[in-house]
Design a protein around this motif. Structure first.
Motif, PDB file in Angstrom:
ATOM      1  N   TYR A  94       0.549  -0.541  -0.280  1.00 44.50           N
ATOM      2  CA  TYR A  94      -0.153   0.353  -0.128  1.00 44.50           C
ATOM      3  C   TYR A  94       0.666   1.409  -0.122  1.00 44.50           C
ATOM      4  O   TYR A  94       0.406   2.266  -0.572  1.00 44.50           O
ATOM      5  CB  TYR A  94      -1.310   0.228   0.873  1.00 44.50           C
ATOM      6  N   ASN A 115       2.331   1.857  -3.507  1.00 41.16           N
ATOM      7  CA  ASN A 115       1.695   1.652  -4.518  1.00 41.16           C
ATOM      8  C   ASN A 115       1.029   3.452  -4.457  1.00 41.16           C
ATOM      9  O   ASN A 115       1.326   4.032  -5.224  1.00 41.16           O
ATOM     10  CB  ASN A 115       0.637   1.170  -4.467  1.00 41.16           C
ATOM     11  N   HIS A 116       1.004   3.867  -3.213  1.00 37.42           N
ATOM     12  CA  HIS A 116       0.529   5.424  -2.773  1.00 37.42           C
ATOM     13  C   HIS A 116       1.438   6.301  -3.430  1.00 37.42           C
ATOM     14  O   HIS A 116       1.562   7.125  -4.540  1.00 37.42           O
ATOM     15  CB  HIS A 116       0.585   5.374  -1.379  1.00 37.42           C
ATOM     16  N   ASP A 117       3.342   6.126  -3.309  1.00 37.84           N
ATOM     17  CA  ASP A 117       4.212   6.818  -3.480  1.00 37.84           C
ATOM     18  C   ASP A 117       4.486   6.429  -5.159  1.00 37.84           C
ATOM     19  O   ASP A 117       4.931   7.555  -5.598  1.00 37.84           O
ATOM     20  CB  ASP A 117       5.406   6.116  -3.357  1.00 37.84           C
ATOM     21  N   GLU A 177       0.335   3.971  -8.358  1.00 33.34           N
ATOM     22  CA  GLU A 177      -0.511   2.282  -8.675  1.00 33.34           C
ATOM     23  C   GLU A 177       0.181   2.256  -9.921  1.00 33.34           C
ATOM     24  O   GLU A 177      -0.405   1.998 -11.329  1.00 33.34           O
ATOM     25  CB  GLU A 177      -1.906   2.893  -8.893  1.00 33.34           C
TER      26      GLU A 177
END
Length: 130
Positions: free
Chosen positions: A61, A64-66, A69
Motif C-alpha cells: 500500500y 502503491n501510494h508513492d 499505481e
C-alpha cells in the motif's frame, strides 16, 4: 508458456505459490525455522503467516501510494521479470552471507516478490472480468 500446458499448471496458481512461498520464506527468515528436529505449531504458523502477510500488504500500500499505481499499466510478463530479478538478487545476498552495501536485505526481496505476484493476481482477475 508454449500455448497448451502439459502439466496442468497455469499462471494464477504459480502467482499464488509465489505469494505463499514468499511468506513462508519470511517466517523462516525471521523465526529461525527450520531448526533441526523442531516443528512449528499450526496455530503459531498461521499467526506468523497472517503477521507477515499484513506487513507485506502494508508495504504494498505504501509503495502503491508513492508510485501512483504504476503496476496497473504493467504487463503480466513484467511482474514475472521483476520476480526473477528479485530471486537473482536474493541469491546474490545469500552468496555474500547476507551482507549488502546499498541494497535491502532478503526479507525486503521476499516482500517485493509477494507483492509483484499479488499485482499479477489482481491484474489477471480484473482482466478476466472485462
Amino acid at each position: 508458456m508454449k500455448g497448451i500446458s502439459m502439466v496442468g499448471e497455469g499462471v494464477i496458481p504459480e502467482f499464488i505459490a509465489i505469494v505463499n512461498y514468499g511468506i513462508i520464506g519470511l517466517i523462516q527468515l525471521k523465526s529461525g525455522y527450520p531448526v533441526s528436529g523442531a516443528e512449528m505449531d499450526a496455530g503459531e504458523a498461521l499467526a506468523l503467516y497472517d503477521r507477515f502477510m499484513t506487513e507485506t500488504k502494508e508495504l504494498m500500500y505504501a509503495k502503491n501510494h508513492d508510485y501512483g499505481e504504476a503496476w496497473r499499466i504493467m504487463r503480466i510478463s513484467s511482474y514475472t521479470d521483476l520476480i526473477l530479478t528479485k530471486i537473482y538478487r536474493t541469491k546474490q545476498i545469500e552468496d555474500n552471507l547476507g551482507q549488502t552495501l546499498v541494497s535491502e536485505g532478503v526479507d525486503a526481496n521476499y516482500m517485493d516478490m509477494v507483492n509483484y505476484a499479488l499485482f499479477g493476481l489482481i491484474k489477471l482477475n480484473s482482466e478476466s472480468h472485462e
